[in-house]
Write a protein that holds these residues in place. Structure first.
Motif, PDB file in Angstrom:
ATOM      1  N   GLN A 233       9.394  25.846  17.398  1.00 57.50           N
ATOM      2  CA  GLN A 233       9.522  25.079  16.163  1.00 57.50           C
ATOM      3  C   GLN A 233       9.339  23.593  16.427  1.00 57.50           C
ATOM      4  OE1 GLN A 233      13.149  25.845  14.061  1.00 57.50           O
ATOM      5  NE2 GLN A 233      12.571  24.617  12.289  1.00 57.50           N
ATOM      6  N   SER A 234       9.778  23.133  17.620  1.00 54.63           N
ATOM      7  CA  SER A 234       9.643  21.726  17.993  1.00 54.63           C
ATOM      8  C   SER A 234       8.961  21.661  19.358  1.00 54.63           C
ATOM      9  CB  SER A 234      11.011  21.045  18.047  1.00 54.63           C
ATOM     10  OG  SER A 234      10.886  19.683  18.406  1.00 54.63           O
ATOM     11  N   LEU A 235       7.720  21.197  19.377  1.00 53.39           N
ATOM     12  CA  LEU A 235       6.956  21.125  20.617  1.00 53.39           C
ATOM     13  C   LEU A 235       7.332  19.865  21.395  1.00 53.39           C
ATOM     14  CD1 LEU A 235       3.452  22.169  19.262  1.00 53.39           C
ATOM     15  CD2 LEU A 235       4.943  23.512  20.741  1.00 53.39           C
ATOM     16  N   PRO A 236       7.312  19.915  22.725  1.00 55.65           N
ATOM     17  CA  PRO A 236       7.679  18.739  23.525  1.00 55.65           C
ATOM     18  C   PRO A 236       6.561  17.705  23.554  1.00 55.65           C
ATOM     19  CG  PRO A 236       7.053  20.563  24.951  1.00 55.65           C
ATOM     20  CD  PRO A 236       7.050  21.110  23.561  1.00 55.65           C
ATOM     21  N   TYR A 237       6.955  16.438  23.712  1.00 56.31           N
ATOM     22  CA  TYR A 237       5.984  15.370  23.918  1.00 56.31           C
ATOM     23  C   TYR A 237       5.355  15.519  25.302  1.00 56.31           C
ATOM     24  CZ  TYR A 237       7.946  12.905  19.867  1.00 56.31           C
ATOM     25  OH  TYR A 237       8.363  12.562  18.609  1.00 56.31           O
ATOM     26  N   LEU A 238       4.099  15.100  25.448  1.00 55.03           N
ATOM     27  CA  LEU A 238       3.448  15.163  26.751  1.00 55.03           C
ATOM     28  C   LEU A 238       4.025  14.122  27.701  1.00 55.03           C
ATOM     29  CD1 LEU A 238       1.439  16.826  24.996  1.00 55.03           C
ATOM     30  CD2 LEU A 238      -0.399  15.844  26.359  1.00 55.03           C
ATOM     31  N   TRP A 239       4.200  12.882  27.223  1.00 61.21           N
ATOM     32  CA  TRP A 239       4.738  11.797  28.048  1.00 61.21           C
ATOM     33  C   TRP A 239       5.974  11.225  27.346  1.00 61.21           C
ATOM     34  CZ3 TRP A 239      -0.560  11.961  26.735  1.00 61.21           C
ATOM     35  CH2 TRP A 239      -1.397  12.375  27.765  1.00 61.21           C
ATOM     36  N   PRO A 240       7.093  11.923  27.418  1.00 58.89           N
ATOM     37  CA  PRO A 240       8.268  11.543  26.622  1.00 58.89           C
ATOM     38  C   PRO A 240       8.855  10.181  26.975  1.00 58.89           C
ATOM     39  CG  PRO A 240       8.831  13.255  28.217  1.00 58.89           C
ATOM     40  CD  PRO A 240       7.338  13.137  28.226  1.00 58.89           C
ATOM     41  N   ASP A 241       8.572   9.655  28.168  1.00 63.18           N
ATOM     42  CA  ASP A 241       9.143   8.370  28.561  1.00 63.18           C
ATOM     43  C   ASP A 241       8.293   7.183  28.144  1.00 63.18           C
ATOM     44  OD1 ASP A 241      11.281   9.682  29.781  1.00 63.18           O
ATOM     45  OD2 ASP A 241      10.213   9.863  31.690  1.00 63.18           O
ATOM     46  N   ASP A 242       7.140   7.423  27.551  1.00 63.01           N
ATOM     47  CA  ASP A 242       6.249   6.350  27.122  1.00 63.01           C
ATOM     48  C   ASP A 242       6.510   6.049  25.647  1.00 63.01           C
ATOM     49  OD1 ASP A 242       3.944   4.924  26.090  1.00 63.01           O
ATOM     50  OD2 ASP A 242       2.935   5.404  27.972  1.00 63.01           O
ATOM     51  N   SER A 243       7.135   4.913  25.381  1.00 64.52           N
ATOM     52  CA  SER A 243       7.547   4.591  24.007  1.00 64.52           C
ATOM     53  C   SER A 243       6.347   4.356  23.094  1.00 64.52           C
ATOM     54  CB  SER A 243       8.462   3.356  24.002  1.00 64.52           C
ATOM     55  OG  SER A 243       7.808   2.244  24.589  1.00 64.52           O
ATOM     56  N   ASP A 244       5.269   3.769  23.618  1.00 59.47           N
ATOM     57  CA  ASP A 244       4.078   3.554  22.796  1.00 59.47           C
ATOM     58  C   ASP A 244       3.458   4.884  22.382  1.00 59.47           C
ATOM     59  OD1 ASP A 244       4.345   0.836  22.969  1.00 59.47           O
ATOM     60  OD2 ASP A 244       2.917   0.591  24.606  1.00 59.47           O
ATOM     61  N   TYR A 245       3.413   5.807  23.321  1.00 58.05           N
ATOM     62  CA  TYR A 245       2.871   7.139  23.020  1.00 58.05           C
ATOM     63  C   TYR A 245       3.727   7.836  21.968  1.00 58.05           C
ATOM     64  CZ  TYR A 245       2.683  12.213  23.690  1.00 58.05           C
ATOM     65  OH  TYR A 245       2.654  13.578  23.490  1.00 58.05           O
ATOM     66  N   ARG A 246       5.047   7.800  22.141  1.00 60.93           N
ATOM     67  CA  ARG A 246       5.930   8.459  21.169  1.00 60.93           C
ATOM     68  C   ARG A 246       5.784   7.830  19.786  1.00 60.93           C
ATOM     69  NH1 ARG A 246      10.510  11.646  23.185  1.00 60.93           N
ATOM     70  NH2 ARG A 246      11.424  11.210  21.147  1.00 60.93           N
ATOM     71  N   SER A 247       5.593   6.515  19.747  1.00 61.17           N
ATOM     72  CA  SER A 247       5.406   5.844  18.464  1.00 61.17           C
ATOM     73  C   SER A 247       4.105   6.292  17.807  1.00 61.17           C
ATOM     74  CB  SER A 247       5.396   4.327  18.678  1.00 61.17           C
ATOM     75  OG  SER A 247       5.115   3.656  17.469  1.00 61.17           O
ATOM     76  N   TYR A 248       3.049   6.481  18.609  1.00 63.03           N
ATOM     77  CA  TYR A 248       1.769   6.940  18.075  1.00 63.03           C
ATOM     78  C   TYR A 248       1.902   8.348  17.499  1.00 63.03           C
ATOM     79  CZ  TYR A 248      -3.007   8.722  17.958  1.00 63.03           C
ATOM     80  OH  TYR A 248      -4.188   9.306  17.564  1.00 63.03           O
ATOM     81  N   ILE A 249       2.547   9.242  18.244  1.00 64.51           N
ATOM     82  CA  ILE A 249       2.692  10.627  17.787  1.00 64.51           C
ATOM     83  C   ILE A 249       3.623  10.700  16.582  1.00 64.51           C
ATOM     84  CG2 ILE A 249       3.509  12.931  18.407  1.00 64.51           C
ATOM     85  CD1 ILE A 249       0.869  12.211  19.711  1.00 64.51           C
ATOM     86  N   GLY A 250       4.693   9.918  16.619  1.00 62.72           N
ATOM     87  CA  GLY A 250       5.649   9.911  15.510  1.00 62.72           C
ATOM     88  C   GLY A 250       6.555  11.129  15.521  1.00 62.72           C
ATOM     89  N   SER A 251       6.998  11.526  14.352  1.00 63.14           N
ATOM     90  CA  SER A 251       7.915  12.659  14.229  1.00 63.14           C
ATOM     91  C   SER A 251       7.581  13.428  12.955  1.00 63.14           C
ATOM     92  CB  SER A 251       9.372  12.172  14.195  1.00 63.14           C
ATOM     93  OG  SER A 251       9.577  11.283  13.103  1.00 63.14           O
ATOM     94  N   GLY A 252       8.248  14.559  12.800  1.00 66.44           N
ATOM     95  CA  GLY A 252       8.028  15.347  11.594  1.00 66.44           C
ATOM     96  C   GLY A 252       6.835  16.283  11.707  1.00 66.44           C
ATOM     97  N   GLU A 253       6.371  16.757  10.560  1.00 68.17           N
ATOM     98  CA  GLU A 253       5.321  17.769  10.519  1.00 68.17           C
ATOM     99  C   GLU A 253       4.010  17.253  11.111  1.00 68.17           C
ATOM    100  OE1 GLU A 253       3.055  20.583   7.186  1.00 68.17           O
ATOM    101  OE2 GLU A 253       4.905  19.509   6.683  1.00 68.17           O
TER     102      GLU A 253
END
Length: 376
Positions: A233-253
């Motif tokens: 239901q919730s897939l993991p981020y590829l590079w969870p420690d990279d804040s810029d990457y997480r911001s690009y991917i965002g959250s939600g659907e």
């Protein structure tokens, strides 16, 4: 970060001291020993590295730690600890390859253009790309005085997406990103020899990669239950420690959709044939964000023949538009070449021709000889 392979011989000591220098075909390691993590980091912070593929390593009972041109890192898995600070001189030293202020090599940003397009294309960098030069060792050349200055000395280390083009530190003139024009050499993820002692494998950074694949090295299990992971239901981020990457991917659907695309790209580049086959059979690429990875697989020289044959069958289940897009990537049509070896492209086309359904043979041959543009 070092993923180039080096022996790990932990050695205790009362202080950090030089042990020996190791060299292989691609890198140089200046190896030291130290009493612990903190002593190692203190030593590395005051020991600049000014060249690419040169590493200062400190072996300790708490693990081995290193420094390269850009980062302090943990050697076991290449995980970054912090951005390496660079001592900056008050007076510049002119150089055609190094920052005039810190003496570090300024790594050119390569624009992968075909030879016939050299001199005909102007490149512009976004603010995020300017800040990203810190992570690649890039920098700038002053237009009026020709001095080079690296992105770190230019003040972009903490700028992230809010970076602005800096001015020359010497004359205040306008600077341009240091660039070279030419085809980027791409890694072959399938060339990995196999899993390590922890049954893991590191997929390499791809110079043509992005936040959906190849943005940075990625350490993943050798064996993966592909449908099981994609059904979460919730897939993991590829590079969870990279804040810029997480911001690009965002959250939600929307984020889950991008992460599904990302993991399919990972599976298609995985060196374990079983993982690739699982993906092709249970989650085949079916949109523009995955089709370049399908082209990568078709052209990959180290991919097993039965895997590439399955990939060719997946290709022919695509509609004409998606199949045409994949062919454009494979044939390097457009501004940016895909970096495939010519022989690999011919082998891929041979596979596609052999698997081509009779009713689509005319379309296939016409597309190969048609104009260099994507089909709608």
């Amino acid at each position: 970060m070092s993923f180039l392979g080096r022996g790990n011989n932990d050695g205790p000591g009362s202080a950090v001291r030089f042990k020996h220098t190791e060299k292989n075909d691609t890198a140089t390691y200046h190896v030291h020993t130290g009493p612990g993590r903190q002593a190692a980091l203190d030593f590395l912070r005051r020991t600049p590295v000014r060249d690419e593929l040169v590493y200062v390593i400190v072996e300790t009972p708490e693990g081995n730690f290193g420094r390269d041109l850009i980062y302090l890192f943990r050697e076991a898995d290449g995980a970054t600890i912090e951005l390496a600070e660079r001592p900056r001189s008050q007076s510049p030293t002119p150089s055609s390859t190094r920052c005039a202020w810190c003496g570090c090599v300024v790594v050119p940003c390569v624009i992968p253009l075909n030879d016939e397009m050299k001199g005909t294309v102007t490149s512009y960098s976004t603010y995020a790309e300017l800040a990203g030069l810190v992570k690649t060792g890039g920098g700038f050349r002053c237009d009026p005085c020709a001095l080079l200055q690296c992105a770190v000395c230019s003040g972009l280390a903490g700028a992230r997406g809010s970076a602005r083009a800096p001015a020359c530190l010497a004359c205040g003139g306008k600077v341009s990103t240091r660039m070279e024009v030419g085809t980027v050499g791409r890694p072959d993820p399938g060339a990995a020899a196999g899993p390590d002692a922890e049954n893991m494998v590191t997929l390499p950074y791809d110079p043509l990669g992005d936040e959906l694949w190849g943005m940075a090295p990625l350490r993943v299990p050798w064996s993966i239950d592909v449908p099981g992971l994609l059904s979460r239901q919730s897939l993991p981020y590829l590079w969870p420690d990279d804040s810029d990457y997480r911001s690009y991917i965002g959250s939600g659907e929307r984020a889950q959709g991008l992460l599904r695309v990302s993991w399919i790209n990972v599976f298609l580049h995985h060196p374990n044939p079983d993982v690739v086959l699982q993906c092709l059979r249970t989650a085949p690429p079916d949109n523009m964000l995955n089709l370049a990875s399908l082209a990568d697989l078709l052209a990959r020289p180290t991919a097993a023949s039965h895997v590439r044959e399955e990939a060719s069958r997946v290709f022919w289940r695509l509609g004409d538009g998606s199949a045409g897009y994949t062919l454009n990537v494979l044939l390097s049509r457009g501004l940016i070449p895909s970096g495939y070896d010519t022989d690999a492209v011919h082998r891929a086309l041979g596979l596609l021709r052999a698997a081509c359904p009779r009713e689509r043979a005319g379309w296939f041959e016409a597309y190969l000889t048609g104009p260099d543009e994507d089909e709608e």
